[in-house]
Design an enzyme around this catalytic site. Structure first.
Site, PDB file in Angstrom:
ATOM      1  N   GLY A  44      34.101  58.926  37.614  1.00 33.80           N
ATOM      2  CA  GLY A  44      35.517  58.541  37.713  1.00 33.80           C
ATOM      3  C   GLY A  44      35.676  57.064  37.998  1.00 33.80           C
ATOM      4  N   ARG A  84      42.396  45.133  31.307  1.00 31.10           N
ATOM      5  CA  ARG A  84      41.724  45.504  30.064  1.00 31.10           C
ATOM      6  C   ARG A  84      42.659  46.341  29.201  1.00 31.10           C
ATOM      7  NH1 ARG A  84      35.944  48.260  30.883  1.00 31.10           N
ATOM      8  NH2 ARG A  84      36.989  50.191  31.433  1.00 31.10           N
ATOM      9  N   ASP A 144      29.369  58.204  30.030  1.00 30.65           N
ATOM     10  CA  ASP A 144      30.668  57.749  30.547  1.00 30.65           C
ATOM     11  C   ASP A 144      31.039  56.377  29.995  1.00 30.65           C
ATOM     12  OD1 ASP A 144      28.330  57.460  32.410  1.00 30.65           O
ATOM     13  OD2 ASP A 144      29.649  55.998  33.341  1.00 30.65           O
TER      14      ASP A 144
HETATM   15  P1  AMP Z   1      29.556  51.402  35.040  1.00 33.97           P
HETATM   16  O1  AMP Z   1      28.065  51.366  35.080  1.00 33.97           O
HETATM   17  O2  AMP Z   1      30.210  50.053  35.296  1.00 33.97           O
HETATM   18  O3  AMP Z   1      30.084  52.032  33.820  1.00 33.97           O
HETATM   19  O4  AMP Z   1      30.026  52.278  36.294  1.00 33.97           O
HETATM   20  C1  AMP Z   1      29.554  53.573  36.526  1.00 33.97           C
HETATM   21  C2  AMP Z   1      30.319  54.203  37.668  1.00 33.97           C
HETATM   22  O5  AMP Z   1      30.153  53.466  38.873  1.00 33.97           O
HETATM   23  C3  AMP Z   1      31.813  54.313  37.448  1.00 33.97           C
HETATM   24  O6  AMP Z   1      32.226  55.535  38.013  1.00 33.97           O
HETATM   25  C4  AMP Z   1      32.344  53.134  38.221  1.00 33.97           C
HETATM   26  O7  AMP Z   1      33.684  53.321  38.618  1.00 33.97           O
HETATM   27  C5  AMP Z   1      31.414  53.092  39.412  1.00 33.97           C
HETATM   28  N1  AMP Z   1      31.330  51.775  40.035  1.00 33.97           N
HETATM   29  C6  AMP Z   1      30.699  50.674  39.551  1.00 33.97           C
HETATM   30  N2  AMP Z   1      30.821  49.642  40.413  1.00 33.97           N
HETATM   31  C7  AMP Z   1      31.547  50.081  41.471  1.00 33.97           C
HETATM   32  C8  AMP Z   1      32.012  49.497  42.703  1.00 33.97           C
HETATM   33  N3  AMP Z   1      31.756  48.225  43.025  1.00 33.97           N
HETATM   34  N4  AMP Z   1      32.734  50.280  43.532  1.00 33.97           N
HETATM   35  C9  AMP Z   1      32.995  51.556  43.241  1.00 33.97           C
HETATM   36  N5  AMP Z   1      32.593  52.167  42.110  1.00 33.97           N
HETATM   37  C10 AMP Z   1      31.869  51.450  41.235  1.00 33.97           C
HETATM   38 MG    MG Z   2      31.678  52.603  32.908  1.00 31.23          MG
END
Ligand code: AMP
Ligand code: MG
Length: 503
Positions: A100, A186, A265
């Protein structure tokens, strides 16, 4: 799901008129009403005025205090119903049942000039119920990175989410020491991912509604198809996503783009590239190239991308099985039949694209000619982007560029074969070279240039970023003053270059 306890519409702003919230309204089971953290001292770093105009938004208003409030997540647009979206996902092959939006919000949907519905989404807007261990924030460097690379991808003709703005929040976020906080706004065809379906399939009745919503939004030509039977709309929906993603990954492979974190995701239903955390562009052609600091096994290496994409599409098919046919056996047979077309579709897109890159028009090309060029490039570590421009220069009688990339003894026999193919085609060398330059970019976001621009921006100097953005959003036409931007990184930079997720 529980709502944010202090969720109110205080600070409602008219800076972004016309926002709708069809997804939030229809999918209370896949969303949590939420709002962004207060930015202590928001300041606009970059605004995409051209995109704002396409969205019929007033750039002057977006630049105002009220507009920056919305773009930072501090103010909620009038009548908006911002939500954090729930999704699951396979990360590096392992299933995570609840991911999420851990640091993002869907503010709502806008109609662009063409009447297309797009999402307005904020990234880095503060913690949500999905934050897990994360702090919910983002920092200037990585948000400007997504801005720059997604806009470069758009200029290269690759389907992608787009960047509307980056606002510095005035907060300091712990990363490498304290770094300046930032929020990216975005724009996306939608934020539906394979992971959204993986989350929904475990919640029963929402799945068919989600499929109808996704079909209506991304593949509306399928809505009239019957819900059951051989050519049912769910099977055709799967096929449409397979086609969109096969076309997309072929474009990545033709441009030397390494996404870096192809978890389910991060695989969209629309066929747009999403999430530019650990991505990078190849300098030297190397199918094994990996830049992400956490991709130890090379799962998302450059050359693995088509296979991984197909794997992700298999996970997507699994979510749709209950809709595709009345019995599991029939559904699996039907889904497999479609999934099996992935390789052929990918090959068709890649072959047409690579043929154009070497000046061969049409879809028929001797694959050995291509494969032999790629082998020579790999052996010499030739710059991916530079080689195709150098081949066009070779046709114009300028051999210096190619000599700097590939030893003449190695490439000579190949050039003879290539010239024979071009001669049969009957288009003169000058016209062929010009056609090649239209599909082969000269300027891509070179890793060392991106790195330097983001470091300067983090330290408060935006000018290298502004120049680099101008360069990479005009990738094809040569400009003398941009000669520094056309070459690969120094070897010592590349040897230690790494990219990071969740920054
Ligand atoms: P991503 O690899 O950027 O696609 O992120 C994968 C998951 O990690 C997603 O659910 C993001 O919302 C969560 N996420 C990434 N960075 C953060 C952060 N700094 N704080 C909270 N959730 C994060
Ligand atoms: Mg992502």
């Amino acid at each position: 799901m529980a709502a944010n306890p202090d969720f109110t519409l205080s600070g409602a702003s008219t800076a972004v008129p016309g926002l709708e919230s069809t997804f939030a309204d229809e999918f209370g089971d896949l969303t949590v009403p939420w709002k962004g953290a207060q930015a202590p001292d928001p300041a606009l770093l970059v605004l995409n005025e051209q995109l704002a105009a396409e969205l019929r938004l007033d750039a002057a208003v977006l630049r105002s205090e009220e507009g920056v409030g919305v773009l930072s997540g501090s103010a909620v647009p009038d009548r908006a119903a911002p939500v954090a979206m729930a999704y699951a996902g396979h990360q590096f092959g392992g299933y995570a049942p609840l991911l999420g939006d851990g640091r993002a919000l869907l503010l709502g949907e806008l109609a662009d000039q063409g009447g297309r519905r797009v999402d307005l989404h904020l990234k880095g807007s503060g913690p949500t119920p999905f934050s897990r261990g994360g702090d919910g924030f983002a920092v200037v460097g990585p948000m400007l990175r997504e801005y720059l690379v997604s806009e470069a991808m758009y200029a290269l003709g690759i389907p992608t989410t787009r960047a509307l703005s980056v606002v510095a929040t005035g907060a300091h976020v712990p990363r490498n020491g304290l770094e300046p906080g930032a929020v990216l706004a975005r724009i996306a065809a939608s934020h539906l991912r394979v992971g959204t379906f993986e989350f929904a399939v475990r919640r029963g009745e929402v799945l068919p509604r989600l499929a109808e919503y996704a079909i209506g939004r991304h593949y509306p030509e399928l809505t009239e198809l019957p819900a059951t039977g051989d050519g049912n709309r769910y099977l055709r929906f799967f096929e449409a996503v397979v086609e969109a993603q096969a076309s997309l990954v072929a474009k990545w492979m033709l441009t030397g783009f390494v996404h870096g974190v192809m978890n389910t995701d991060n695989t969209t239903i629309s066929g747009e590239t999403i999430d530019y955390g650990p991505c990078a562009f190849l300098d030297a052609f190397d199918p094994a190239a990996v830049f992400s600091s956490i991709d130890h096994g090379g799962r998302y290496a450059f050359g693995n991308q088509p296979a991984v994409l197909k794997w992700n599409l298999a996970r997507f098919a699994e979510t749709l099985l209950p809709l595709m046919a009345p019995t599991p056996d029939d559904a699996i047979t039907a889904a497999t039949g479609v999934l099996d077309t992935f390789d052929e579709r990918y090959d068709a897109h890649y072959t047409t694209g690579i043929a154009a890159k070497i000046g061969v028009a049409g879809t028929h090309i001797d694959r050995a000619l291509v494969d032999d060029l790629l082998s020579l490039m790999e052996e010499s570590g030739a710059d991916w982007t530079g080689t195709f421009r150098a081949l066009a220069e070779e046709l114009r009688g300028h051999s210096a560029s190619l000599d700097g990339l590939l030893p003449r003894t190695a490439i000579g026999p190949w050039l003879e074969r290539w010239n024979e193919v071009l001669a049969q085609q009957g288009r003169g060398p000058a016209a062929t070279a010009d056609a090649m330059d239209e599909v082969n970019p000269l300027y891509i976001p070179r890793n060392h240039q991106v790195d330097a621009a983001l470091r300067a921006a983090t330290d408060g100097d935006l000018s290298p970023f502004t120049t680099l953005l101008e360069v990479v959003t005009h990738p094809f036409g040569r400009r003398d003053e941009w000669s520094d931007y056309a070459g690969p990184a120094p070897r010592q930079f590349t040897e230690s270059f790494q990219t990071f997720c969740g920054t």
